[in-house]
Design an enzyme around this catalytic site. Sequence first.
Site, short mmCIF file in Angstrom:
data_model
loop_
_atom_site.label_atom_id
_atom_site.label_comp_id
_atom_site.label_asym_id
_atom_site.label_seq_id
_atom_site.Cartn_x
_atom_site.Cartn_y
_atom_site.Cartn_z
N GLU A 15 0.85 -1.18 0.00
CA GLU A 15 0.00 0.00 0.00
C GLU A 15 0.89 1.24 0.00
OE1 GLU A 15 -3.60 0.81 2.69
OE2 GLU A 15 -2.10 2.24 3.45
N THR A 46 -4.05 4.77 -1.61
CA THR A 46 -5.08 5.38 -0.77
C THR A 46 -5.53 6.73 -1.33
OG1 THR A 46 -3.60 6.65 0.65
CG2 THR A 46 -3.95 4.34 1.23
N HIS A 75 -7.94 2.88 -3.94
CA HIS A 75 -8.92 2.94 -2.88
C HIS A 75 -10.06 3.85 -3.32
CE1 HIS A 75 -6.18 1.71 0.73
NE2 HIS A 75 -5.78 1.13 -0.40
N ALA A 125 -19.77 -0.11 3.30
CA ALA A 125 -18.94 -0.48 2.15
C ALA A 125 -19.65 -1.46 1.23
CB ALA A 125 -17.61 -1.07 2.63
N LYS A 165 -20.35 -7.96 2.37
CA LYS A 165 -19.40 -7.48 1.35
C LYS A 165 -19.10 -8.58 0.34
CE LYS A 165 -16.93 -4.33 4.49
NZ LYS A 165 -15.59 -4.01 5.07
#
Length: 285
Positions: A15, A46, A75, A125, A165
């Site tokens: 990340e 991100t 993201h 989400a 999810k």
Amino acid sequence: MLKDMFEHKNTLSFEVFPPKKDGEFHAAFQVLDALGKLSPDFISVTYGAGGSRSGKTVEIASYIQNTLKIDAMAHMTCVGSKREELLQVAAALKDHNIQYVLALRGDRPKDMSDEQFASRDFAHANDLISFLKENTGLHMAGACYPEKHYECFSMESDLNHLKRKQDAGAEFFISQLFFDNDFYYRFLEKAAKKGISIPICAGIMPITAAKQLGTTVTLSGSSVPKALTDLIATYGDRPDDMRKAGIDYAIRQIRDLQENGVNDIHLYTMNKPKMAAEIAEAIYR
């Protein structure tokens, strides 16, 4: 497809975050070049609370995808975004050949009123995943929380959210950072019993400076085991030694995961390619 890679090998992914200032982009691309040399399976990027600076996320992800030729995952958070805004971001990702999104609710922006929060387009989400699945050609990953999300009142409730999810279309999960592997092993057992069957990447963040416990770690809600607090007490005021000890702790944590059948590692690099290289060399040599 990214989801297919889990069937064939151990995976290592990173990340990164975009620079906060436009003048820092040259250094950011140097970071990406260095990380690219480590041949990760993918790199996630991100962006800020409420979707701020999403264009910078697209720019960084495009460099990863099209210049480095490494799969990029952008993201995307929905807490402060309208449907139209998210569709614009999705279209920009498509224009840059980016197929993968880590779909998140995101943290509530500090300037978001209670009324705005209550009337937001997406509550969770899984709502974002369903929306993107229906309206775009993107492939989605989701986040999971080995010690539950800090806002959730129980692990059982959090696992129910996780199942939603998966049912909405998430193809794999990336875990929040954790420092005690026992929490992670128990989480995997509970997730399996709940019917979670898609791959899960273990999120690892090396603690290379004592101040990290007061910022990122506090926000994550992750427990800090005695072994790590003792390490910080011993080396916290000696930066070079703290860095070495923190990297060693992460390496030992990853090796223990691998010995117990956890083979998909997602490293929160904090844009530190040298640190990532030291860890990658140690765990895959």
